[in-house]
Design a protein around this motif. Structure first.
Motif, PDB file in Angstrom:
ATOM      1  N   GLU A   1      62.841  38.854  17.421  1.00 11.30           N
ATOM      2  CA  GLU A   1      62.904  39.636  18.651  1.00 11.30           C
ATOM      3  C   GLU A   1      61.946  39.072  19.696  1.00 11.30           C
ATOM      4  O   GLU A   1      60.950  38.436  19.366  1.00 11.30           O
ATOM      5  N   ALA A   2      62.254  39.330  20.958  1.00  9.26           N
ATOM      6  CA  ALA A   2      61.379  38.927  22.056  1.00  9.26           C
ATOM      7  C   ALA A   2      61.332  40.050  23.086  1.00  9.26           C
ATOM      8  O   ALA A   2      62.348  40.700  23.360  1.00  9.26           O
ATOM      9  N   THR A   3      60.156  40.271  23.642  1.00 11.87           N
ATOM     10  CA  THR A   3      59.956  41.327  24.628  1.00 11.87           C
ATOM     11  C   THR A   3      59.273  40.730  25.848  1.00 11.87           C
ATOM     12  O   THR A   3      58.307  39.976  25.725  1.00 11.87           O
ATOM     13  N   VAL A   4      59.779  41.074  27.043  1.00 16.36           N
ATOM     14  CA  VAL A   4      59.157  40.609  28.277  1.00 16.36           C
ATOM     15  C   VAL A   4      58.486  41.799  28.956  1.00 16.36           C
ATOM     16  O   VAL A   4      59.007  42.911  28.969  1.00 16.36           O
ATOM     17  N   VAL A   5      57.285  41.553  29.483  1.00 18.35           N
ATOM     18  CA  VAL A   5      56.504  42.597  30.151  1.00 18.35           C
ATOM     19  C   VAL A   5      56.047  42.060  31.502  1.00 18.35           C
ATOM     20  O   VAL A   5      55.580  40.923  31.603  1.00 18.35           O
ATOM     21  N   PHE A   6      56.192  42.882  32.533  1.00 15.85           N
ATOM     22  CA  PHE A   6      55.707  42.550  33.866  1.00 15.85           C
ATOM     23  C   PHE A   6      54.568  43.498  34.229  1.00 15.85           C
ATOM     24  O   PHE A   6      54.669  44.707  33.997  1.00 15.85           O
ATOM     25  N   VAL A   7      53.506  42.950  34.798  1.00 18.59           N
ATOM     26  CA  VAL A   7      52.418  43.742  35.355  1.00 18.59           C
ATOM     27  C   VAL A   7      52.289  43.337  36.818  1.00 18.59           C
ATOM     28  O   VAL A   7      52.140  42.151  37.125  1.00 18.59           O
ATOM     29  N   ALA A   8      52.396  44.321  37.723  1.00 20.41           N
ATOM     30  CA  ALA A   8      52.439  44.002  39.147  1.00 20.41           C
ATOM     31  C   ALA A   8      51.462  44.864  39.929  1.00 20.41           C
ATOM     32  O   ALA A   8      51.146  45.990  39.541  1.00 20.41           O
ATOM     33  N   ASP A   9      51.014  44.297  41.043  1.00 17.92           N
ATOM     34  CA  ASP A   9      50.219  45.048  41.996  1.00 17.92           C
ATOM     35  C   ASP A   9      51.107  46.144  42.597  1.00 17.92           C
ATOM     36  O   ASP A   9      52.291  45.918  42.857  1.00 17.92           O
ATOM     37  N   CYS A  10      50.535  47.298  42.825  1.00 24.06           N
ATOM     38  CA  CYS A  10      51.342  48.428  43.302  1.00 24.06           C
ATOM     39  C   CYS A  10      51.885  48.202  44.704  1.00 24.06           C
ATOM     40  O   CYS A  10      52.807  48.900  45.135  1.00 24.06           O
ATOM     41  N   SER A  11      51.344  47.217  45.423  1.00 25.16           N
ATOM     42  CA  SER A  11      51.842  46.943  46.776  1.00 25.16           C
ATOM     43  C   SER A  11      53.078  46.053  46.770  1.00 25.16           C
ATOM     44  O   SER A  11      53.713  45.868  47.815  1.00 25.16           O
ATOM     45  N   ASP A  12      53.451  45.489  45.615  1.00 25.08           N
ATOM     46  CA  ASP A  12      54.644  44.649  45.548  1.00 25.08           C
ATOM     47  C   ASP A  12      55.894  45.496  45.746  1.00 25.08           C
ATOM     48  O   ASP A  12      55.949  46.651  45.329  1.00 25.08           O
ATOM     49  N   PRO A  13      56.956  44.931  46.340  1.00 25.20           N
ATOM     50  CA  PRO A  13      58.174  45.690  46.599  1.00 25.20           C
ATOM     51  C   PRO A  13      58.993  45.938  45.329  1.00 25.20           C
ATOM     52  O   PRO A  13      59.544  45.011  44.753  1.00 25.20           O
ATOM     53  N   ASP A  14      59.052  47.187  44.888  1.00 25.84           N
ATOM     54  CA  ASP A  14      59.890  47.606  43.770  1.00 25.84           C
ATOM     55  C   ASP A  14      59.725  46.717  42.535  1.00 25.84           C
ATOM     56  O   ASP A  14      60.691  46.121  42.048  1.00 25.84           O
ATOM     57  N   PRO A  15      58.523  46.610  41.969  1.00 29.59           N
ATOM     58  CA  PRO A  15      58.348  45.754  40.787  1.00 29.59           C
ATOM     59  C   PRO A  15      59.076  46.286  39.554  1.00 29.59           C
ATOM     60  O   PRO A  15      59.320  45.515  38.620  1.00 29.59           O
ATOM     61  N   ALA A  16      59.442  47.568  39.551  1.00 28.70           N
ATOM     62  CA  ALA A  16      60.140  48.128  38.398  1.00 28.70           C
ATOM     63  C   ALA A  16      61.504  47.483  38.188  1.00 28.70           C
ATOM     64  O   ALA A  16      62.066  47.574  37.086  1.00 28.70           O
ATOM     65  N   ALA A  17      62.043  46.821  39.209  1.00 24.72           N
ATOM     66  CA  ALA A  17      63.345  46.164  39.078  1.00 24.72           C
ATOM     67  C   ALA A  17      63.260  44.841  38.331  1.00 24.72           C
ATOM     68  O   ALA A  17      64.282  44.317  37.868  1.00 24.72           O
ATOM     69  N   LEU A  18      62.069  44.279  38.176  1.00 24.56           N
ATOM     70  CA  LEU A  18      61.939  42.934  37.623  1.00 24.56           C
ATOM     71  C   LEU A  18      62.397  42.788  36.171  1.00 24.56           C
ATOM     72  O   LEU A  18      63.059  41.792  35.851  1.00 24.56           O
ATOM     73  N   PRO A  19      62.087  43.717  35.251  1.00 23.61           N
ATOM     74  CA  PRO A  19      62.548  43.520  33.866  1.00 23.61           C
ATOM     75  C   PRO A  19      64.072  43.401  33.747  1.00 23.61           C
ATOM     76  O   PRO A  19      64.573  42.523  33.030  1.00 23.61           O
ATOM     77  N   GLU A  20      64.796  44.268  34.444  1.00 23.23           N
ATOM     78  CA  GLU A  20      66.256  44.185  34.369  1.00 23.23           C
ATOM     79  C   GLU A  20      66.768  42.911  35.032  1.00 23.23           C
ATOM     80  O   GLU A  20      67.719  42.278  34.541  1.00 23.23           O
ATOM     81  N   LEU A  21      66.151  42.509  36.134  1.00 26.98           N
ATOM     82  CA  LEU A  21      66.542  41.256  36.775  1.00 26.98           C
ATOM     83  C   LEU A  21      66.253  40.063  35.870  1.00 26.98           C
ATOM     84  O   LEU A  21      67.008  39.082  35.871  1.00 26.98           O
ATOM     85  N   TRP A  22      65.176  40.145  35.086  1.00 29.33           N
ATOM     86  CA  TRP A  22      64.866  39.074  34.128  1.00 29.33           C
ATOM     87  C   TRP A  22      65.968  38.984  33.078  1.00 29.33           C
ATOM     88  O   TRP A  22      66.424  37.885  32.735  1.00 29.33           O
ATOM     89  N   HIS A  23      66.413  40.118  32.548  1.00 26.69           N
ATOM     90  CA  HIS A  23      67.484  40.107  31.547  1.00 26.69           C
ATOM     91  C   HIS A  23      68.802  39.619  32.154  1.00 26.69           C
ATOM     92  O   HIS A  23      69.569  38.920  31.489  1.00 26.69           O
ATOM     93  N   GLU A  24      69.065  39.970  33.404  1.00 26.52           N
ATOM     94  CA  GLU A  24      70.270  39.466  34.065  1.00 26.52           C
ATOM     95  C   GLU A  24      70.203  37.953  34.234  1.00 26.52           C
ATOM     96  O   GLU A  24      71.212  37.248  34.040  1.00 26.52           O
TER      97      GLU A  24
END
Length: 206
Positions: free
Chosen positions: A172-195
């Protein structure tokens, strides 16, 4: 399967997929007529800090301390084709062993100058993104309990805006993103990574 089909390493695949995810996250920034992402002016590529160990071959298990440095690696976010993104990453990281040896020699011969240069290029304006890849193929346990899943929490040195960690444990592999709160919509990054990963798999395995 993707590694066997492409000949790329676990880390190289992650770099290419992360580039695709960031491209999808802010597509307008990668248009030829636009400036690139907000912290990289002009047409320069987005650079990532990639940690690598500096232990000489054969000293991995006997050298004490953290023999680690950061390599500055360009991400081909402006490349729309997933195959070419991976090919670009593979080409740019082929000389990692040579660069590691150069840095090791520089730190040994000119420690103060080399440290200043590393800090200069690791500055958040020149290298805003940190990417880490870790793998643990063995089965881990705590007391008598087997560990069923693991993930890595990447560091986010202030004021760097984004950190990414891909952790492989067993199959198994898991990807994790940690972002500055000022970045635009960082919550979208994990799904975009899988896409972006699915896009790369389709390009090579379909």
């Amino acid at each position: 399967m993707l590694g066997k089909a492409t000949g790329a390493t676990f880390s190289q695949v992650n770099l290419a997929v992360t580039a695709g995810a960031i491209r999808a996250w802010s597509p307008a920034d990668w248009s030829p007529s636009k400036r690139t992402w907000r912290w990289v002016p002009g047409s320069r590529p987005l650079y990532a800090r990639l940690p690598v160990h500096l232990r000489p071959q054969g000293h991995e298990s006997v050298s004490l301390g953290n023999h680690v440095t950061m390599l500055r690696t360009p991400l081909p976010c402006s490349e729309p084709d997933p195959r070419r993104r991976l090919e670009t990453v593979v080409h740019s990281t082929q000389r990692t062993d040579d660069r590691r040896a150069i840095i090791r020699a520089g730190l040994r011969t000119f420690p103060r100058t080399s440290t200043v240069l590393i800090r200069y290029f690791a500055n958040e304006r020149r290298t805003p993104l940190s990417i880490t890849c870790l793998r643990t193929p063995e089965v881990l346990s705590f007391a008598d309990d087997h560990v069923t899943a693991c993930f890595a929490l990447p560091p986010l040195p202030d004021p760097h805006p984004l950190g990414v960690a891909l952790y492989g444990y067993g199959r198994e592999a898991t990807v994790v993103f940690v972002a500055d709160c000022s970045d635009p919509d960082p919550a979208a990054l994990p799904e975009l990574w899988h896409e972006a990963l699915r896009e790369l798999e389709d390009a090579y395995l379909s």
